[in-house]
Design a protein around this motif. Structure first.
Motif, PDB file in Angstrom:
ATOM      1  N   LEU A   1      -1.503  12.150 -12.516  1.00 50.49           N
ATOM      2  CA  LEU A   1      -2.211  12.112 -13.795  1.00 50.49           C
ATOM      3  C   LEU A   1      -2.374  10.670 -14.302  1.00 50.49           C
ATOM      4  CD1 LEU A   1      -3.410  13.598 -16.238  1.00 50.49           C
ATOM      5  CD2 LEU A   1      -1.075  13.872 -17.119  1.00 50.49           C
TER       6      LEU A   1
ATOM      7  N   LEU B   1      -6.110  17.195 -21.696  1.00 48.82           N
ATOM      8  CA  LEU B   1      -5.873  17.936 -20.455  1.00 48.82           C
ATOM      9  C   LEU B   1      -6.416  19.359 -20.580  1.00 48.82           C
ATOM     10  CD1 LEU B   1      -2.221  16.847 -19.547  1.00 48.82           C
ATOM     11  CD2 LEU B   1      -4.384  15.640 -19.171  1.00 48.82           C
TER      12      LEU B   1
ATOM     13  N   ASP C   1      -4.442  22.671 -21.308  1.00 49.89           N
ATOM     14  CA  ASP C   1      -4.088  23.009 -22.682  1.00 49.89           C
ATOM     15  C   ASP C   1      -5.377  23.282 -23.448  1.00 49.89           C
ATOM     16  OD1 ASP C   1      -1.213  22.622 -22.563  1.00 49.89           O
ATOM     17  OD2 ASP C   1      -1.683  20.512 -22.238  1.00 49.89           O
TER      18      ASP C   1
ATOM     19  N   TYR D   1       7.474  19.909 -18.584  1.00 51.40           N
ATOM     20  CA  TYR D   1       6.744  18.963 -19.440  1.00 51.40           C
ATOM     21  C   TYR D   1       7.390  17.579 -19.450  1.00 51.40           C
ATOM     22  CZ  TYR D   1       4.875  23.282 -21.459  1.00 51.40           C
ATOM     23  OH  TYR D   1       4.277  24.499 -21.643  1.00 51.40           O
ATOM     24  N   GLY D   2       6.702  16.658 -20.111  1.00 50.26           N
ATOM     25  CA  GLY D   2       7.326  15.406 -20.516  1.00 50.26           C
ATOM     26  C   GLY D   2       8.142  15.721 -21.758  1.00 50.26           C
TER      27      GLY D   2
ATOM     28  N   GLU E   1       9.692  12.572 -17.693  1.00 51.73           N
ATOM     29  CA  GLU E   1       8.813  13.576 -17.102  1.00 51.73           C
ATOM     30  C   GLU E   1       9.633  14.673 -16.429  1.00 51.73           C
ATOM     31  OE1 GLU E   1       5.762  14.142 -17.446  1.00 51.73           O
ATOM     32  OE2 GLU E   1       5.100  15.333 -15.752  1.00 51.73           O
ATOM     33  N   LYS E   2       9.326  15.901 -16.778  1.00 55.61           N
ATOM     34  CA  LYS E   2       9.911  17.102 -16.159  1.00 55.61           C
ATOM     35  C   LYS E   2      11.424  16.983 -15.893  1.00 55.61           C
ATOM     36  CE  LYS E   2       5.580  18.829 -14.407  1.00 55.61           C
ATOM     37  NZ  LYS E   2       4.567  17.831 -14.605  1.00 55.61           N
TER      38      LYS E   2
ATOM     39  N   VAL F   1       5.719  17.090 -24.539  1.00 60.84           N
ATOM     40  CA  VAL F   1       4.429  16.417 -24.703  1.00 60.84           C
ATOM     41  C   VAL F   1       3.358  17.372 -24.196  1.00 60.84           C
ATOM     42  CG1 VAL F   1       3.024  14.437 -24.011  1.00 60.84           C
ATOM     43  CG2 VAL F   1       5.497  14.149 -24.344  1.00 60.84           C
ATOM     44  N   ILE F   2       2.384  17.677 -25.048  1.00 63.97           N
ATOM     45  CA  ILE F   2       1.298  18.596 -24.686  1.00 63.97           C
ATOM     46  C   ILE F   2       0.034  17.762 -24.441  1.00 63.97           C
ATOM     47  CG2 ILE F   2      -0.014  20.628 -25.500  1.00 63.97           C
ATOM     48  CD1 ILE F   2       2.943  21.198 -24.869  1.00 63.97           C
ATOM     49  N   GLY F   3      -0.921  18.346 -23.726  1.00 60.28           N
ATOM     50  CA  GLY F   3      -2.031  17.564 -23.203  1.00 60.28           C
ATOM     51  C   GLY F   3      -3.090  16.995 -24.154  1.00 60.28           C
TER      52      GLY F   3
ATOM     53  N   TYR G   1      -3.599  13.173 -26.122  1.00 64.66           N
ATOM     54  CA  TYR G   1      -3.036  11.843 -26.308  1.00 64.66           C
ATOM     55  C   TYR G   1      -4.091  10.942 -26.946  1.00 64.66           C
ATOM     56  CZ  TYR G   1      -0.386  13.561 -22.142  1.00 64.66           C
ATOM     57  OH  TYR G   1       0.346  14.295 -21.231  1.00 64.66           O
TER      58      TYR G   1
ATOM     59  N   GLN H   1       2.900   8.870 -12.733  1.00 65.25           N
ATOM     60  CA  GLN H   1       3.003   9.757 -13.892  1.00 65.25           C
ATOM     61  C   GLN H   1       2.564   9.044 -15.167  1.00 65.25           C
ATOM     62  OE1 GLN H   1       3.561  12.886 -13.812  1.00 65.25           O
ATOM     63  NE2 GLN H   1       4.447  13.210 -11.779  1.00 65.25           N
TER      64      GLN H   1
ATOM     65  N   THR I   1       3.450   9.941 -18.057  1.00 65.12           N
ATOM     66  CA  THR I   1       4.668   9.869 -18.876  1.00 65.12           C
ATOM     67  C   THR I   1       5.433   8.561 -18.628  1.00 65.12           C
ATOM     68  OG1 THR I   1       4.809  12.255 -18.804  1.00 65.12           O
ATOM     69  CG2 THR I   1       6.839  11.094 -19.357  1.00 65.12           C
TER      70      THR I   1
END
Ligand code: G1P
Length: 293
Positions: A110, A130, A133, A170-171, A190-191, A203-205, A207, A229, A231
């Protein structure tokens, strides 16, 4: 302060969670009622006042370009047969926004997909959206994020509380509250494994980034899954510039999850005047037939 004029929509992913349909159809083109998922994201950008959209595509994503292009032959057929309402709907798609395309030649993550946008967005702040989402919120979240950016000049992330089991998808963000619903970010992972997650704020998609993210991306080494990443680049950015988070809880569908994708279809259908009654009737019959009451 420079206004935010551009949105970047990474759409190069393989869509493995929706195989076999995504073998030949980009996941961004899967229909929610009668519009492809990506169109809802473009509409959200437009609703938040952003009409320049850059889609980062890859191999096999041609259908996305066709969707936002004119289809003169189809328009003529609809016109000749007097199907004016649907003709207007079709024409509205390519008039919706200025949609541009760049290819990410290799699926390197990403962060890499966002880096590909640099020549297009240049030295301006921009948003990343993203497609997994899907927000059905009249662009409330994105507008709140743009307001925080306008106020602070910093980058802004969308944050949602999730359960400890969910956070590893998620992040995960740490930070401190600035005021109700707004955080100052201090770190992001991240994850993380559930037992190692620093918080349950995902963190949702959505930004908002300052151009500083591109320098950070250039310095980002491959991370989780061997990918560049986004993130990790945010982790570098927040050491240099203020990064904020806007917390929300409503209106999001995870289009990467089958059940949530079906829920989005039903709820978006229920929001439509032309379909509501029939869908409600269908749901009542289904509930009765399956003894779910
Ligand atoms: C991506 C990001 C992750 C973020 C998530 C939001 O993950 O890498 O930090 O929390 O989107 O949906 P993906 O869902 O692509 O694995």
């Amino acid at each position: 302060m420079q206004p935010v004029r551009k949105a970047v929509l990474p759409a190069a992913g393989l869509g493995t969670r929706f195989l076999p349909v995504t073998k030949s159809i980009p996941k961004e083109m899967l229909p929610l009622v009668d519009k492809p998922a990506i169109q809802y994201v473009v509409e959200e950008a437009v609703q938040a006042g952003i009409s320049d959209v850059l889609v980062i595509t890859g191999r096999g994503k041609g259908a996305i370009e066709d969707h936002f292009d004119r289809n003169v032959e189809l328009e003529q057929v609809l016109e000749r047969s007097g199907k004016t309402a649907i003709l207007e709907e079709v024409q509205a798609t390519d008039r919706l926004a200025h949609v541009h395309f760049i290819r990410q030649h290799e699926a390197l993550g990403l962060g890499h997909a966002v880096a590909v946008a640099e020549p297009h967005v240049g030295g301006e702040p921009f948003v990343v959206m993203l497609g997994d989402d899907i927000m059905v919120d009249d662009a409330t979240l994105l507008t709140r994020m743009l307001d925080v950016h306008a106020e602070t000049g910093g980058s802004v992330l969308a944050l949602m509380e999730v359960t400890p089991e969910e956070i590893s998808a998620y992040g995960a963000l740490t930070g401190e509250p600035v005021r109700e619903g707004v955080m100052r970010a201090r770190g992001v992972v991240e994850k993380p494994k559930p037992e190692e997650a620093p918080s349950n704020l995902a963190v949702i998609g959505r930004y908002v980034f300052t151009p500083g993210i591109f320098d950070a991306l250039r310095e980002t080494e491959p991370g989780v899954g061997g990918e560049i990443q986004l993130t990790d680049a945010i982790g570098i950015l927040l050491e240099r510039e203020p990064v904020f988070g806007v917390v929300f809880s409503e209106g999001r569908y995870d289009a990467g999850k089958k059940v949530d994708f079906l829920r989005a279809n039903i709820e978006l259908g229920l929001a439509r005047d032309d379909l509501r009654d029939e869908i409600e009737q269908m749901l009542r019959t289904l509930v009765r037939a399956r003894g779910l009451t």
